[in-house]
Design a protein around this motif. Structure first.
Motif, PDB file in Angstrom:
ATOM      1  N   HIS A   1       8.198 -15.358 -30.938  1.00 23.16           N
ATOM      2  CA  HIS A   1       9.222 -16.320 -30.514  1.00 23.16           C
ATOM      3  C   HIS A   1       8.958 -16.779 -29.087  1.00 23.16           C
ATOM      4  O   HIS A   1       9.085 -17.952 -28.766  1.00 23.16           O
ATOM      5  CB  HIS A   1      10.611 -15.694 -30.631  1.00 23.16           C
ATOM      6  CG  HIS A   1      10.977 -15.380 -32.047  1.00 23.16           C
ATOM      7  ND1 HIS A   1      10.999 -16.345 -33.034  1.00 23.16           N
ATOM      8  CD2 HIS A   1      11.286 -14.219 -32.654  1.00 23.16           C
ATOM      9  CE1 HIS A   1      11.322 -15.778 -34.183  1.00 23.16           C
ATOM     10  NE2 HIS A   1      11.490 -14.485 -33.988  1.00 23.16           N
ATOM     11  N   LEU A   2       8.565 -15.839 -28.245  1.00 23.73           N
ATOM     12  CA  LEU A   2       8.240 -16.177 -26.860  1.00 23.73           C
ATOM     13  C   LEU A   2       7.128 -17.228 -26.833  1.00 23.73           C
ATOM     14  O   LEU A   2       7.178 -18.208 -26.113  1.00 23.73           O
ATOM     15  CB  LEU A   2       7.792 -14.923 -26.105  1.00 23.73           C
ATOM     16  CG  LEU A   2       7.377 -15.177 -24.651  1.00 23.73           C
ATOM     17  CD1 LEU A   2       8.603 -15.349 -23.770  1.00 23.73           C
ATOM     18  CD2 LEU A   2       6.503 -14.055 -24.121  1.00 23.73           C
ATOM     19  N   SER A  13       7.794 -11.394 -34.475  1.00 20.84           N
ATOM     20  CA  SER A  13       8.257 -10.486 -33.426  1.00 20.84           C
ATOM     21  C   SER A  13       8.723 -11.295 -32.219  1.00 20.84           C
ATOM     22  O   SER A  13       8.587 -12.512 -32.174  1.00 20.84           O
ATOM     23  CB  SER A  13       7.119  -9.564 -33.010  1.00 20.84           C
ATOM     24  OG  SER A  13       6.116 -10.330 -32.370  1.00 20.84           O
ATOM     25  N   TRP A  14       9.254 -10.599 -31.214  1.00 27.52           N
ATOM     26  CA  TRP A  14       9.758 -11.315 -30.039  1.00 27.52           C
ATOM     27  C   TRP A  14       8.632 -12.058 -29.334  1.00 27.52           C
ATOM     28  O   TRP A  14       8.827 -13.132 -28.786  1.00 27.52           O
ATOM     29  CB  TRP A  14      10.472 -10.357 -29.089  1.00 27.52           C
ATOM     30  CG  TRP A  14       9.580  -9.306 -28.475  1.00 27.52           C
ATOM     31  CD1 TRP A  14       9.343  -8.060 -28.987  1.00 27.52           C
ATOM     32  CD2 TRP A  14       8.803  -9.406 -27.279  1.00 27.52           C
ATOM     33  NE1 TRP A  14       8.468  -7.383 -28.178  1.00 27.52           N
ATOM     34  CE2 TRP A  14       8.113  -8.175 -27.110  1.00 27.52           C
ATOM     35  CE3 TRP A  14       8.615 -10.400 -26.324  1.00 27.52           C
ATOM     36  CZ2 TRP A  14       7.256  -7.925 -26.052  1.00 27.52           C
ATOM     37  CZ3 TRP A  14       7.762 -10.153 -25.253  1.00 27.52           C
ATOM     38  CH2 TRP A  14       7.095  -8.933 -25.116  1.00 27.52           C
TER      39      TRP A  14
END
Ligand SMILES: Nc1ncnc2c1ncn2[C@@H]1O[C@H](COP(=O)(O)OP(=O)(O)OP(=O)(O)O)[C@@H](O)[C@H]1O
Ligand code: SF4
Ligand SMILES: [Mg+2]
Lengths: 325, 337
Positions: free
Chosen positions: B130-131, B126-127
């Motif tokens: 990645h963050l 999910s984002w």
């Protein structure tokens, strides 16, 4: 039997997306289970027994593509149910115990607390009452000195004791359906019998249905009312215990029975059936047993029929063995 | 349990002896002549020789070593050439400053990295995942002194949010009476909230600069550990038994995932103590890092040796602490002897 089945599975199909392509793990898997019934699910290693169980419990990972014409447990359609709905069925309606009980228990939580977790997940119960109930549950699976053992961790217990804890855990939620995936594999013979007796006793007390997944035909024959025989992701034959053990009609079942001598032998020890399971990543023939089957004819390339021999006995084969033969 | 602790302690003795030998040899083969340094720029050959004799540097190395170890056993780390004080006194005086900074840095790293790693593990791909990866890589990519300078530029110079980045406490605040040696805590004990807040203010930027360094290993470890745990059989059981999702993630997932994280905390802490050296320079922090740099620059043998030996002892104690922490969280360790 015209009873409404507890579990009704029709044409269950499971494919796994993997790096090497699709694994066609299950196809056209259909079976029903009524209340109080014990069904044995047998077959070689890799035939799809565990995947069937996990699919019913919806415990397969995201790589699994599951489809079915019908998939109903306790009146709930498992295909359309949300994750939360399925989660609320688990424990209460259906539950599962596993082969390696020690690994299946939380290593850093006392066994008593783990039972309390299950109890309190399904019923509003004050802590102290749950504590007492957990000790009772341990006593019921005949764990000696349950008050003290409440505080034990899985690594302090033998494999057999861990399996008893698993059973206590599974029954704590008073389920209607128990799926036991090789619950006695790896235990010594005496312990195996003790565990099986325990499962039988507890399930008959509550008119619970059980699916017993096992390699051990002799053991299973003693405890199951019915059998489903799996090969390479198909249920090739199902029927009552006598149907399967005395009137086997699928060539695979037949070979299995011939290869099982009197006394205890487990499927995994048998190398008697020639050939091995087909590669499930390839395009598969309608009958997945065709390359190993002594009976095969050109007609076997046609789509598999599902032959109903009588009310309970069914086989998926073009050339089933007949009793007279 | 006591037995286990004693055993761990004893097993550290050989490495401690090794450290003592190695530091002695290395510091004596370092370039630079302390006698010349101390005799002063106008020294003659005689006065240098005299200084040498006074410091015991004219003895053969093995003899110097015997003297050194004999003193060490009595808790005498020698006298620093620079400060003229016993090295032990210097170190004990400066250690709390470094410790306080390192602890706050670690706290910052844990508070940021552990939730980030967990969140990423629960939602892989999910984002937030990645963050997590992005932040962590960025934090590790810049040298810590550079991050420190950027932080000072932005938060002190431009925005004026941070106090002047010099030392542990601005000059107009009284140093609290020493109890723990941690200004923030000692000030609170003395009931001086204003000083505590000021000390905390001084800590923020250096602690963040230092803590950023530990984000990457911590977040990565937490994520990997949690993903591993969530894939394990007892999580499947917990789901099959119908436990609520929160219970599965926290009591069954997180607590198990924490075990390897606890295990590397000791390592990360000592890693931060080492990284302190540069941060202390940037922030004028009167800790052992600054002390060590000065000692190396002036070939202050006793101070260097004392510093390294103390670090080794700290390392051993830290790992012992981690072992004890482990025994508390993991019942399996308690019986493992
Ligand atoms: N997550 C997965 N991804 C890909 N293939 C899988 C996955 N899980 C199972 N399979 C494949 O599905 C097939 C059936 O596996 P399953 O575990 O159901 O066998 P089994 O009958 O339970 O065997 P055993 O008796 O050894 O437990 C195997 O070929 C296996 O490789
Ligand atoms: S369908 Fe043909 S090949 Fe398949 S099991 Fe029956 S006889 Fe053998
Ligand atoms: Mg299996």
């Amino acid at each position: 039997m015209t009873q409404v089945p507890i579990l009704d599975i029709r044409n269950l199909k499971v494919d796994f997306a993997t790096r090497d392509g699709m694994v066609h793990a299950l196809e056209s898997v259909s079976f029903q289970l009524v209340r109080g019934e014990t069904m044995g699910l047998v077959g070689e290693s890799g035939s799809g027994k565990s995947v069937s169980a996990y699919a019913v419990m919806r415990l397969l990972g995201s790589s699994a593509h599951v489809t079915a014409d019908r998939m109903v447990c306790g009146g709930v359609d498992l295909r359309s149910a949300s994750d939360a709905e399925v989660a609320s069925l688990r424990g209460k309606r259906m539950t599962m115990i596993f082969q390696n009980a020690r690994a299946a228990l939380n290593p850093i939580r006392s066994i008593g607390d783990q039972i309390v977790d299950v109890l309190r997940a399904h019923r509003a119960m004050p802590k102290r009452e749950a504590h007492e109930a957990a000790i009772m549950a341990l006593a019921e699976v005949r764990i000696p000195d349950p008050k003290r053992r409440y505080h034990a961790y899985p690594f302090e217990l033998s494999g057999g004791m861990c399996q008893r804890v698993m059973i206590a855990l599974a029954f704590a939620s008073e389920p209607e359906l128990l799926i036991a995936d090789e619950p006695t594999t790896g235990l010594d013979v005496t312990t195996q019998a003790v565990i099986m007796d325990l499962i039988r006793e507890k399930s008959s007390q509550r008119q619970m249905s059980t699916i017993l997944i096992t390699h051990d035909l002799t053991l299973a024959a003693e405890y199951c009312d019915r059998f489903a025989v799996m090969h390479a992701g198909h249920i090739v034959e199902q029927g009552t215990t006598t149907d399967i053990f005395q009137r086997a009609t699928h060539p695979y079942t037949g070979l299995l029975m011939q290869a099982t001598p009197h006394g205890a032998t487990t499927l995994s020890e048998l190398a008697a059936i020639p050939g091995s399971l087909p590669d499930l990543r390839r395009e598969l023939p309608p009958c997945r047993f065709v390359h190993r089957c002594p009976q095969s004819t050109p007609a076997c390339a046609a789509p598999l029929p599902r032959v109903k021999l009588d009310a309970s006995h069914e086989v998926a084969c073009h050339m089933p063995w007949r009793e007279s033969e | 349990m006591i037995k286990l602790i004693a055993k761990r302690f004893l097993s550290a003795v050989p490495s401690l002896i090794g450290v003592i030998i190695v530091t002695f040899v290395i510091s004596h083969t370092l370039p630079g002549d302390p006698a010349a340094y101390f005799a002063g720029p106008s020294a003659t050959a005689e006065s240098i020789a005299e200084t040498k004799a006074r410091l015991g540097l004219d003895q053969p190395l093995p003899a110097q070593f015997v003297t050194y170890v004999g003193d060490l056993v009595q808790g005498d780390l020698g006298r620093s050439f620079n400060s003229g004080q016993p090295v032990l006194t210097d170190l004990v005086r400066r250690l709390p400053a470094s410790f306080e900074l390192t602890l706050y840095a670690l706290l910052f790293a844990i508070v940021v990295a552990v939730p980030l790693g967990l969140w990423a593990a629960v939602n892989p791909g999910s984002w937030i995942d990645h963050l997590c990866r992005g932040t962590v890589t960025a934090a590790a990519a810049f040298p810590s002194f550079f991050t420190a300078l950027v932080l000072i530029f932005v938060f002190y110079y431009k925005l004026g949010w941070a106090p002047s980045p010099i030392g542990r406490l601005a000059i107009y605040f009284p140093v609290p009476p020493t109890v723990t040696g941690f200004f923030t805590i000692d000030a609170l004990i003395a009931g001086d909230v204003g000083t505590a807040r000021a000390a905390l203010g001084q800590l923020v930027l250096p602690a963040i600069s230092l803590g950023l360094f530990a984000l990457a290993p911590l977040a990565r470890m937490t994520r990997a550990s949690m993903i591993g745990v969530l894939g394990s059989e007892f999580i499947t059981t917990a789901r099959a038994e119908g436990l609520p999702r929160r219970k599965i993630l926290w009591t069954y997932g997180f607590r198990n995932a924490l075990l390897p994280v606890v295990n590397i905390l000791g390592m990360i802490f000592s890693f931060l103590l080492g990284a302190n050296v540069l941060i202390e320079q940037v922030f004028g922090w009167p800790g052992i890092g600054t002390y060590a740099v000065e000692a190396v620059l002036t070939s202050d043998y006793a101070a260097i040796q004392g510093f390294v030996v103390m670090m080794a002892v700290l390392y051993i104690l830290l790992n012992l602490g981690v072992d004890i922490l482990n025994m508390i969280v993991d019942p399996r360790v308690r019986y493992d002897d």
